[in-house]
Motif scaffolding. Structure first.
Motif, PDB file in Angstrom:
ATOM      1  N   ARG A 166      -6.677   4.525   5.103  1.00  0.00           N
ATOM      2  CA  ARG A 166      -5.904   4.189   3.895  1.00  0.00           C
ATOM      3  C   ARG A 166      -6.700   3.255   2.997  1.00  0.00           C
ATOM      4  N   ASP A 181       7.507   4.394   1.687  1.00  0.00           N
ATOM      5  CA  ASP A 181       8.111   5.721   1.664  1.00  0.00           C
ATOM      6  C   ASP A 181       9.588   5.595   2.004  1.00  0.00           C
ATOM      7  N   ASP A 212       0.807  -1.206   0.000  1.00  0.00           N
ATOM      8  CA  ASP A 212       0.000   0.000   0.000  1.00  0.00           C
ATOM      9  C   ASP A 212       0.845   1.263   0.000  1.00  0.00           C
ATOM     10  N   THR A 213       1.911   1.273   0.766  1.00  0.00           N
ATOM     11  CA  THR A 213       2.770   2.449   0.832  1.00  0.00           C
ATOM     12  C   THR A 213       4.181   1.994   1.124  1.00  0.00           C
ATOM     13  N   LYS A 231      -7.803   3.996  -0.775  1.00  0.00           N
ATOM     14  CA  LYS A 231      -7.435   3.048  -1.826  1.00  0.00           C
ATOM     15  C   LYS A 231      -8.669   2.632  -2.626  1.00  0.00           C
ATOM     16  N   SER A 239       6.483   1.437   5.771  1.00  0.00           N
ATOM     17  CA  SER A 239       5.791   0.659   4.748  1.00  0.00           C
ATOM     18  C   SER A 239       4.547   0.000   5.314  1.00  0.00           C
ATOM     19  N   TYR A 240       3.582  -0.237   4.422  1.00  0.00           N
ATOM     20  CA  TYR A 240       2.348  -0.927   4.786  1.00  0.00           C
ATOM     21  C   TYR A 240       2.066  -1.998   3.736  1.00  0.00           C
TER      22      TYR A 240
END
Length: 183
Positions: A147, A64, A61-62, A151, A111-112
């Motif tokens: 989130r 960074d 999902d993420t 999404k 992070s996810y």
């Protein structure tokens, strides 16, 4: 069926690894792809520990990348289950690197990963609920819900079937785009 619950801490996983020259990119920093591989491994371990089942990565999902990681630094990844659905889990991962000569620690990545528990036939299976014991755990669970909602909105927007470019021209005005449409 009686729903069971687990606390966040029983599924947490921490790994540390020394970054070697073989992990570096052409710029002498640790390659992002190598870090992604480690992230996927720890997400798998954390999700499998929570569900006691084989888990697959459903989405990233993420990710960074906040600061570069140097050769010779000790990277530590800390993974926790932030959210659970019926068969899915959002695993939050914090990546820190430590200069082992100076002791300086920097936050390099957050992070996810969404992981899904599977049975031996590959069918999704129900996972335990999550016991939230702190404001941080409640915040992480709630932010995971937000989130997921964002999404879902992006997915719906992406699959829009009635696209008309004139609806979007105002969005492009402050960006590096030059429109030269031919009739």
């Amino acid at each position: 069926m009686q729903q069971n619950y687990k606390s966040v801490e029983v599924s947490q996983v921490v790994i540390s690894e020394l970054m070697l020259p073989s992990h570096s990119n052409f710029n002498g920093k640790i390659h992002g792809g190598y870090i992604l591989s480690l992230l996927d491994q720890i997400a798998f371990a954390c999700a499998s520990k929570h569900s006691r089942a084989y888990c697959v990565t459903a989405s990233v999902d993420t990710v960074d990348f906040l600061k570069p990681i140097e050769i010779g630094e000790l990277v530590t990844m800390k993974a926790s289950v932030n959210y659970v659905g019926r068969s899915s889990m959002v695993i939050g991962i914090r990546v820190e690197s430590e200069n082992i000569q100076t002791g300086d620690i920097k936050h390099c990545n957050s992070s996810y990963f969404t992981m899904v528990a599977k049975d031996k036939e590959g069918n999704s299976i129900e996972v335990p609920g999550l016991v939230l014991k702190s404001d941080d755990e409640i915040r992480r669970f709630a932010k995971s819900i937000k989130r997921k909602e964002m999404k879902d909105f992006r997915v719906n927007e992406f699959h829009e079937t009635d696209f008309a470019s004139e609806k979007y021209l105002h969005i492009l005005e402050d960006h590096k785009a030059k429109i030269e449409m031919h009739s």
